[in-house]
Scaffold this active site. Structure first.
Site, PDB file in Angstrom:
ATOM      1  N   HIS A 443       0.798  -1.231   0.000  1.00 41.16           N
ATOM      2  CA  HIS A 443       0.000   0.000   0.000  1.00 41.16           C
ATOM      3  C   HIS A 443       0.827   1.276   0.000  1.00 41.16           C
ATOM      4  CE1 HIS A 443      -3.008  -2.640   2.554  1.00 41.16           C
ATOM      5  NE2 HIS A 443      -2.923  -3.052   1.298  1.00 41.16           N
TER       6      HIS A 443
HETATM    7  C1  LIG Z   1      -0.324  -7.859  -3.717  1.00 42.44           C
HETATM    8  C2  LIG Z   1      -1.279  -6.745  -3.411  1.00 42.44           C
HETATM    9  C3  LIG Z   1      -2.418  -6.995  -2.663  1.00 42.44           C
HETATM   10  C4  LIG Z   1      -3.287  -5.959  -2.334  1.00 42.44           C
HETATM   11  N1  LIG Z   1      -4.443  -6.238  -1.670  1.00 42.44           N
HETATM   12  C5  LIG Z   1      -5.294  -5.238  -1.354  1.00 42.44           C
HETATM   13  C6  LIG Z   1      -6.532  -5.514  -0.725  1.00 42.44           C
HETATM   14  O1  LIG Z   1      -6.894  -6.661  -0.453  1.00 42.44           O
HETATM   15  N2  LIG Z   1      -7.324  -4.453  -0.423  1.00 42.44           N
HETATM   16  C7  LIG Z   1      -6.971  -3.167  -0.705  1.00 42.44           C
HETATM   17  O2  LIG Z   1      -7.716  -2.253  -0.355  1.00 42.44           O
HETATM   18  N3  LIG Z   1      -5.826  -2.885  -1.347  1.00 42.44           N
HETATM   19  C8  LIG Z   1      -4.996  -3.887  -1.695  1.00 42.44           C
HETATM   20  N4  LIG Z   1      -3.855  -3.608  -2.379  1.00 42.44           N
HETATM   21  C9  LIG Z   1      -3.545  -2.194  -2.701  1.00 42.44           C
HETATM   22  C10 LIG Z   1      -4.314  -1.664  -3.918  1.00 42.44           C
HETATM   23  O3  LIG Z   1      -4.274  -2.598  -4.957  1.00 42.44           O
HETATM   24  C11 LIG Z   1      -3.680  -0.359  -4.357  1.00 42.44           C
HETATM   25  O4  LIG Z   1      -3.656   0.537  -3.248  1.00 42.44           O
HETATM   26  C12 LIG Z   1      -4.432   0.324  -5.497  1.00 42.44           C
HETATM   27  O5  LIG Z   1      -4.626  -0.547  -6.575  1.00 42.44           O
HETATM   28  C13 LIG Z   1      -3.635   1.535  -5.952  1.00 42.44           C
HETATM   29  O6  LIG Z   1      -4.329   2.144  -7.012  1.00 42.44           O
HETATM   30  P1  LIG Z   1      -3.559   3.154  -7.968  1.00 42.44           P
HETATM   31  O7  LIG Z   1      -4.525   3.520  -9.039  1.00 42.44           O
HETATM   32  O8  LIG Z   1      -2.947   4.202  -7.135  1.00 42.44           O
HETATM   33  O9  LIG Z   1      -2.328   2.310  -8.588  1.00 42.44           O
HETATM   34  P2  LIG Z   1      -2.275   0.907  -9.312  1.00 42.44           P
HETATM   35  O10 LIG Z   1      -3.544   0.141  -9.143  1.00 42.44           O
HETATM   36  O11 LIG Z   1      -1.024   0.260  -8.839  1.00 42.44           O
HETATM   37  O12 LIG Z   1      -2.146   1.273 -10.850  1.00 42.44           O
HETATM   38  C14 LIG Z   1      -1.052   1.982 -11.382  1.00 42.44           C
HETATM   39  C15 LIG Z   1      -0.857   1.548 -12.836  1.00 42.44           C
HETATM   40  O13 LIG Z   1      -0.053   2.509 -13.501  1.00 42.44           O
HETATM   41  C16 LIG Z   1       0.838   1.838 -14.378  1.00 42.44           C
HETATM   42  N5  LIG Z   1       1.992   2.715 -14.637  1.00 42.44           N
HETATM   43  C17 LIG Z   1       2.990   3.049 -13.792  1.00 42.44           C
HETATM   44  N6  LIG Z   1       3.868   3.862 -14.386  1.00 42.44           N
HETATM   45  C18 LIG Z   1       3.409   4.066 -15.650  1.00 42.44           C
HETATM   46  C19 LIG Z   1       3.903   4.812 -16.765  1.00 42.44           C
HETATM   47  N7  LIG Z   1       5.039   5.549 -16.700  1.00 42.44           N
HETATM   48  N8  LIG Z   1       3.197   4.765 -17.927  1.00 42.44           N
HETATM   49  C20 LIG Z   1       2.044   4.042 -18.032  1.00 42.44           C
HETATM   50  N9  LIG Z   1       1.548   3.310 -16.992  1.00 42.44           N
HETATM   51  C21 LIG Z   1       2.218   3.333 -15.816  1.00 42.44           C
HETATM   52  C22 LIG Z   1       1.212   0.602 -13.587  1.00 42.44           C
HETATM   53  O14 LIG Z   1       1.764  -0.396 -14.443  1.00 42.44           O
HETATM   54  C23 LIG Z   1      -0.125   0.211 -12.959  1.00 42.44           C
HETATM   55  O15 LIG Z   1      -0.847  -0.675 -13.779  1.00 42.44           O
HETATM   56  C24 LIG Z   1      -2.994  -4.637  -2.755  1.00 42.44           C
HETATM   57  C25 LIG Z   1      -1.848  -4.381  -3.525  1.00 42.44           C
HETATM   58  C26 LIG Z   1      -0.997  -5.416  -3.861  1.00 42.44           C
HETATM   59  C27 LIG Z   1       0.217  -5.115  -4.688  1.00 42.44           C
END
Ligand SMILES: Cc1cc2nc3c(=O)[nH]c(=O)nc-3n(C[C@H](O)[C@H](O)[C@H](O)COP(=O)(O)OP(=O)(O)OC[C@H]3O[C@@H](n4cnc5c(N)ncnc54)[C@H](O)[C@@H]3O)c2cc1C
Length: 514
Positions: A443
């Site tokens: 997270h």
């Molecule tokens: C193993 C695991 C288990 C988890 N379990 C839970 C859970 O049970 N419950 C919960 O609430 N949360 C959980 N989380 C946390 C949750 O998934 C994240 O907090 C949330 O998905 C973050 O959302 P986000 O949109 O910030 O980033 P993300 O969902 O990480 O998305 C970011 C995306 O941007 C892309 N990206 C990065 N840099 C670039 C670039 N330069 N150009 C183009 N694309 C790019 C990445 O490849 C990625 O696909 C878990 C996380 C992990 C890793």
């Protein structure tokens, strides 16, 4: 996912396009924003660095294969701990659907006391529990969130509940974006039954149906600007081996960054944006997490049941949330102490092992740095007020299993031998050096945090960057403090709120961008 996602790895030659909104990253936040804006009639393009792995294909993979296909850096990303600080394995998704595809499915609303802190101490007056409620309702409905029924609790979980109940910490059911769960504890590697409603199955298909373009294998390297306003993005197409190939350029009226808490600040630094605040990449919280394994005389068969079915907030005011977790056997065995015959003996007793997790509500102690290469450097220093929470989490985890009759405990401390309950009671847990703790984080947050002014934050309460017009950040990097609970629902709810604001701005094109 329908077949209409375009795979950048198959493109022949460079490409250019233009749109109303380009969204960088297709994870929890980017997907939600893209769906709302595309459904309002805007031309939206989502560019995602990772590959497009259909959830049915993902579900057939072994954990190690899933980690190579869908997790960033094969799940080996880590923050460096300097001095008496742990190295934290910081895992993230890197695929269409982002980290959402590999969650345990757990969905918590932001605790009210945390929202109240944002309002009162962070001066974000519109983020009240009342104002946020409809966005939580919406995110839960969109993601099919429901309570985990008690029959899905594994024995690993019910044992801790039995012990925890003796000191007032009985478990409550978690809520998850998983329906009709069959209880095979594989959630982090793609649900074999296809029952997890990650954003590749909710918001992204909606965005596609509304006419959005989604392109995988596209790494954005720069946000382009002109006259203090964002004008689009440029980047490279990645082939199967992550080699940079042809370039792409997308011109857009509005750039939305949703690349996650490690990569959005990196992108700003690469683009030379956000220098005014001096806050880009700072203030990273991780929710450092530990796991306790305990051996019981009778078989536990902890893999039978939902992976994360129950939790306790009894220690919320000590900064600790305990939550059930039973990861696949191979991942448990790497934490079992001993070598040779001793290890073989313990391995034979694998069905007798139970496991429970602890998540620490931390103060901002981490930082993302730009270094040569495609990944950032992360550092993490456990803040002074956060330090005692590690010992509290470990003690409570152990006490629960000891009260339930555990015979032996495997501590998440490198090099520490297994201990009996009596040995644990004599242990000075506070003195165990933090640099030796086995800590993970799923997270990362806060590296472009929301705030009331440019001196202390990177974006305002609507995700608009202080420095550059028409540039909005919507992902976990904007979350102003750690939450003490799993963040995906918070991140999706905030993203829906940012999206609504953007939609209104497009409807009133002459309004100010802030
Ligand atoms: C193993 C695991 C288990 C988890 N379990 C839970 C859970 O049970 N419950 C919960 O609430 N949360 C959980 N989380 C946390 C949750 O998934 C994240 O907090 C949330 O998905 C973050 O959302 P986000 O949109 O910030 O980033 P993300 O969902 O990480 O998305 C970011 C995306 O941007 C892309 N990206 C990065 N840099 C670039 C670039 N330069 N150009 C183009 N694309 C790019 C990445 O490849 C990625 O696909 C878990 C996380 C992990 C890793």
């Amino acid at each position: 996912m329908s077949g209409t996602i375009e795979q950048g790895r198959h493109f022949k030659g460079p490409f250019t396009d233009e749109c109303d909104v380009v969204v960088v990253g297709s994870g929890a936040s980017g997907a939600a924003v893209a769906a709302v804006l595309a459904e309002s009639g805007l031309k939206v393009i989502i560019v995602e660095e990772g590959p497009n792995v259909d959830y049915r294909e993902h579900a057939k993979m072994r954990p190690t294969e899933s980690m190579r296909a869908v997790w960033r850096e094969g799940a080996f990303s880590a923050s460096v701990g300097i001095g008496d600080n742990p190295v934290v394995n910081v895992t993230m998704g890197r695929a269409v659907g982002g980290s959402s595809t590999i969650t345990g499915g757990v969905c918590f609303r932001t605790p009210e006391y945390v929202l109240n802190t944002w309002v009162k101490e962070r001066h974000l007056p519109t983020l009240t529990p009342q104002n946020m409620e409809r966005f939580f309702d919406q995110a839960e409905a969109d993601s099919h969130v429901q309570l985990v029924p008690e029959h899905l609790r594994s024995r690993s979980t019910t044992l801790w509940d039995k012990g925890g109940s003796t000191f007032g910490a009985s478990l409550k059911p978690t809520r998850r974006n998983i329906t009709d769960c069959q209880g095979c504890a594989q959630c982090n590697f793609g649900c074999p039954e296809g029952r997890k409603w990650s954003v590749d199955r909710t918001y992204l298909p909606r965005a596609l149906r509304a006419g959005a373009r989604i392109i995988s294998d596209c790494r954005v390297d720069n946000v382009t600007t002109s006259g203090g306003s964002a004008t689009g993005v440029t980047g490279v197409l990645l082939n199967r081996d992550l080699k940079a190939g042809d370039t792409f350029t997308i011109r857009a009226k509005r750039v939305v960054l949703a690349a996650g808490a490690a990569h959005t600040p990196l992108l700003l630094m690469r683009s030379g944006i956000g220098k005014r605040s001096g806050q880009v990449g700072k203030n990273m919280t991780l929710h450092p997490s530990i796991r306790m394994t305990a051996r019981f005389r009778d078989p536990v068969n902890g893999w039978q049941g939902a992976m994360q079915s129950a939790y306790t907030d009894a220690f919320e005011h000590d900064g600790v949330t305990l939550i059930s977790v039973f990861v696949p056997p191979a991942a448990i065995m790497v934490g079992v102490p001993g070598f040779g015959p001793e290890l073989m003996d313990r391995a034979a007793k694998f069905p007798h092992l139970a496991m429970f997790g602890g998540l620490i509500h931390d103060d901002a102690g981490g930082r993302v740095w730009k270094i040569p290469g495609r990944e950032p450097l992360m550092t993490y220093h456990v803040a002074r007020d956060t330090r005692p929470r590690f010992a509290t989490a470990l003690r409570k985890l152990a006490e629960g299993y000891i009260a339930a009759g555990a015979e032996e405990l495997y501590l998440p401390v490198l090099g520490h031998p297994a201990v009996t309950p009596d040995e644990f009671r004599r242990l000075d847990v506070e003195k165990l050096p933090l640099r030796k703790w086995e800590v993970s984080s799923q997270h990362p947050m806060g590296t472009c945090r929301m705030g009331a002014d440019a001196a202390h934050s990177v974006v305002n309460e609507w995700g608009q960057t202080w420095d550059v017009q028409n540039l909005t950040i919507v992902d976990g990097s904007t979350v102003p403090t750690s939450l003490g609970v799993n963040p995906q629902l918070t991140i999706m709810a905030l993203a829906l709120r940012f999206a609504e604001h953007l939609r209104e701005q497009f409807a009133r094109p002459t309004a100010s961008a802030a």
